[in-house]
Design a protein around this motif. Structure first.
Motif, PDB file in Angstrom:
ATOM      1  N   VAL A 200       0.835  -1.204   0.000  1.00 15.42           N
ATOM      2  CA  VAL A 200       0.000   0.000   0.000  1.00 15.42           C
ATOM      3  C   VAL A 200       0.868   1.252   0.000  1.00 15.42           C
ATOM      4  N   ARG A 201       1.944   1.232   0.779  1.00 15.80           N
ATOM      5  CA  ARG A 201       2.862   2.380   0.799  1.00 15.80           C
ATOM      6  C   ARG A 201       3.437   2.632  -0.589  1.00 15.80           C
ATOM      7  N   ASP A 202       3.870   1.565  -1.263  1.00 13.10           N
ATOM      8  CA  ASP A 202       4.436   1.704  -2.606  1.00 13.10           C
ATOM      9  C   ASP A 202       3.371   2.147  -3.611  1.00 13.10           C
ATOM     10  N   LEU A 203       2.163   1.630  -3.455  1.00 15.43           N
ATOM     11  CA  LEU A 203       1.055   2.016  -4.335  1.00 15.43           C
ATOM     12  C   LEU A 203       0.788   3.514  -4.236  1.00 15.43           C
ATOM     13  N   LEU A 204       0.711   4.031  -3.020  1.00 10.14           N
ATOM     14  CA  LEU A 204       0.439   5.454  -2.834  1.00 10.14           C
ATOM     15  C   LEU A 204       1.589   6.311  -3.354  1.00 10.14           C
ATOM     16  N   ALA A 205       2.807   5.825  -3.160  1.00  4.73           N
ATOM     17  CA  ALA A 205       3.966   6.579  -3.641  1.00  4.73           C
ATOM     18  C   ALA A 205       4.004   6.623  -5.162  1.00  4.73           C
ATOM     19  N   THR A 206       3.561   5.546  -5.791  1.00  4.83           N
ATOM     20  CA  THR A 206       3.630   5.435  -7.255  1.00  4.83           C
ATOM     21  C   THR A 206       2.434   6.071  -7.952  1.00  4.83           C
ATOM     22  N   ALA A 207       1.240   5.851  -7.418  1.00  7.97           N
ATOM     23  CA  ALA A 207       0.022   6.234  -8.140  1.00  7.97           C
ATOM     24  C   ALA A 207      -0.995   6.960  -7.267  1.00  7.97           C
ATOM     25  N   GLY A 208      -0.601   7.365  -6.080  1.00  8.98           N
ATOM     26  CA  GLY A 208      -1.549   7.915  -5.121  1.00  8.98           C
ATOM     27  C   GLY A 208      -1.809   9.399  -5.256  1.00  8.98           C
ATOM     28  N   ARG A 209      -2.203   9.809  -6.425  1.00  5.44           N
ATOM     29  CA  ARG A 209      -2.603  11.196  -6.646  1.00  5.44           C
ATOM     30  C   ARG A 209      -4.042  11.198  -7.116  1.00  5.44           C
ATOM     31  N   SER A 210      -4.877  11.979  -6.479  1.00  5.25           N
ATOM     32  CA  SER A 210      -6.269  12.001  -6.897  1.00  5.25           C
ATOM     33  C   SER A 210      -6.372  12.534  -8.318  1.00  5.25           C
TER      34      SER A 210
ATOM     35  N   PRO B 105      -9.377   0.096   6.023  1.00  7.02           N
ATOM     36  CA  PRO B 105      -8.491   0.352   7.160  1.00  7.02           C
ATOM     37  C   PRO B 105      -6.995   0.283   6.843  1.00  7.02           C
ATOM     38  N   LEU B 106      -6.634  -0.077   5.621  1.00  9.03           N
ATOM     39  CA  LEU B 106      -5.220  -0.137   5.271  1.00  9.03           C
ATOM     40  C   LEU B 106      -4.599   1.247   5.141  1.00  9.03           C
ATOM     41  N   VAL B 107      -5.450   2.298   5.059  1.00  8.71           N
ATOM     42  CA  VAL B 107      -4.938   3.671   4.983  1.00  8.71           C
ATOM     43  C   VAL B 107      -5.750   4.550   5.940  1.00  8.71           C
ATOM     44  N   PRO B 108      -5.188   5.674   6.384  1.00  6.61           N
ATOM     45  CA  PRO B 108      -5.974   6.631   7.171  1.00  6.61           C
ATOM     46  C   PRO B 108      -7.137   7.172   6.351  1.00  6.61           C
ATOM     47  N   GLY B 109      -8.194   7.572   7.019  1.00  3.44           N
ATOM     48  CA  GLY B 109      -9.379   8.051   6.321  1.00  3.44           C
ATOM     49  C   GLY B 109      -9.106   9.184   5.364  1.00  3.44           C
ATOM     50  N   GLU B 110      -8.191  10.081   5.742  1.00  6.98           N
ATOM     51  CA  GLU B 110      -7.916  11.222   4.873  1.00  6.98           C
ATOM     52  C   GLU B 110      -7.168  10.829   3.601  1.00  6.98           C
ATOM     53  N   ASP B 111      -6.640   9.599   3.560  1.00  5.10           N
ATOM     54  CA  ASP B 111      -5.929   9.124   2.371  1.00  5.10           C
ATOM     55  C   ASP B 111      -6.794   8.252   1.472  1.00  5.10           C
ATOM     56  N   LEU B 112      -8.060   8.072   1.819  1.00  9.84           N
ATOM     57  CA  LEU B 112      -8.893   7.142   1.056  1.00  9.84           C
ATOM     58  C   LEU B 112      -9.110   7.587  -0.387  1.00  9.84           C
TER      59      LEU B 112
ATOM     60  N   ARG C  30      -7.004   9.276  -2.293  1.00 13.54           N
ATOM     61  CA  ARG C  30      -5.760   8.956  -3.002  1.00 13.54           C
ATOM     62  C   ARG C  30      -5.631   7.450  -3.212  1.00 13.54           C
ATOM     63  N   PHE C  31      -5.991   6.693  -2.197  1.00 12.27           N
ATOM     64  CA  PHE C  31      -5.925   5.239  -2.261  1.00 12.27           C
ATOM     65  C   PHE C  31      -6.858   4.715  -3.341  1.00 12.27           C
ATOM     66  N   ALA C  32      -8.089   5.224  -3.361  1.00  9.72           N
ATOM     67  CA  ALA C  32      -9.058   4.795  -4.369  1.00  9.72           C
ATOM     68  C   ALA C  32      -8.578   5.129  -5.774  1.00  9.72           C
ATOM     69  N   ALA C  33      -8.036   6.337  -5.955  1.00 11.15           N
ATOM     70  CA  ALA C  33      -7.533   6.728  -7.277  1.00 11.15           C
ATOM     71  C   ALA C  33      -6.384   5.828  -7.714  1.00 11.15           C
ATOM     72  N   ALA C  34      -5.502   5.508  -6.777  1.00 16.84           N
ATOM     73  CA  ALA C  34      -4.374   4.627  -7.102  1.00 16.84           C
ATOM     74  C   ALA C  34      -4.861   3.240  -7.510  1.00 16.84           C
ATOM     75  N   LEU C  35      -5.849   2.727  -6.811  1.00 17.15           N
ATOM     76  CA  LEU C  35      -6.396   1.413  -7.150  1.00 17.15           C
ATOM     77  C   LEU C  35      -7.067   1.434  -8.524  1.00 17.15           C
ATOM     78  N   VAL C  36      -7.742   2.527  -8.841  1.00 21.61           N
ATOM     79  CA  VAL C  36      -8.359   2.646 -10.162  1.00 21.61           C
ATOM     80  C   VAL C  36      -7.282   2.658 -11.247  1.00 21.61           C
ATOM     81  N   ARG C  37      -6.183   3.353 -10.995  1.00 24.64           N
ATOM     82  CA  ARG C  37      -5.093   3.370 -11.975  1.00 24.64           C
ATOM     83  C   ARG C  37      -4.546   1.962 -12.202  1.00 24.64           C
TER      84      ARG C  37
END
Length: 229
Positions: free
Chosen positions: A22-32, A197-204, A206-213
């Motif tokens: 998850v950390r690598d995912l957000l670093a790579t693609a975690g931009r809304s 719960p794998l990310v803080p609520g405020e990062d959801l 970014r997390f969702a956008a990264a997963l879509v990518r």
């Protein structure tokens, strides 16, 4: 045979592996997608409206990068509020979309943007926050109200809710089918209750956008899994 201690150890290793992925995912693609389009998303009418426009453009069968560029061009061209979008001519909207190479659906989209701006002005005074208030904190109602706008169908409503959950916490966790597809490709949990719960609520958002990518780019999924193999 695994002892209870060993089972706990394996679960701990799995959780550690997920955290690293998850950390690598957000670093790579975690931009809304809103941030990519140059929208500074805050709970104000203009950026919320611009996110509605982005959601409409992203929901058609066109590359996400082109939809993002088209949103940026519309805003850059001075059409970043419902009032200014309605005041612009149809040809001005078509031209802005064309400059961003959003050409396959440019004419019908220009029409939808004008009608959508008029609807937002008529029903909500041009302010998407009033839509939120009318929904009274019910995510399903937010989606229903959004779908009343031209060309914002189920996909567009999902995109909007994914993005604005960063500032409308009542929508959290908003991890739709496309985001869950990305989670599946990465070997992450595929139900929102376990995944969120794998990310803080405020990062959801970014997390969702990264997963879509990831769902849209199988090579990205492979690269992330290989680096965390």
């Amino acid at each position: 045979m695994l002892t209870p201690f060993m089972c706990g150890y394996n679960r701990g290793m799995a959780n550690a592996d997920q955290s690293t992925l998850v950390r690598d995912l957000l670093a790579t693609a975690g931009r809304s997608y809103a941030a990519e389009a140059g929208i500074e998303l805050t709970d104000k009418p203009a950026p919320l409206y611009q996110t509605m426009v982005l959601s409409l453009l992203l929901s058609t069968r066109i590359k996400a990068s082109i939809a993002v560029a088209a949103t940026h061009e519309l805003v850059r061209s001075g059409l970043g509020t419902a009032r200014k979008m309605r005041a612009a001519s149809w040809q001005e909207r078509v031209a802005a979309l064309g400059r961003a190479h959003y050409v396959r659906y440019d004419e019908s989209t220009a029409t939808a943007l004008g009608r959508g701006a008029q609807l937002l002005l008529d029903d909500y005074g041009g302010d998407p926050r009033r839509l939120r208030a009318r929904a009274a904190g019910e995510p399903a109602r937010v989606r229903e109200l959004l779908r009343a706008f031209p060309r914002i169908g189920p996909v567009g409503a999902d995109i909007f809710c994914r993005e604005v959950q960063s500032i409308w916490p009542e929508l959290r966790p908003y991890l739709d089918v496309k985001a869950l597809d990305g989670a599946r490709l990465l070997g992450l949990p595929t139900d929102a209750a376990t995944l969120a719960p794998l990310v803080p609520g405020e990062d959801l958002a970014r997390f969702a956008a990264a997963l879509v990518r990831v769902a849209l780019d199988k090579k990205l999924a492979g690269t992330l899994r290989q680096s965390n193999g």
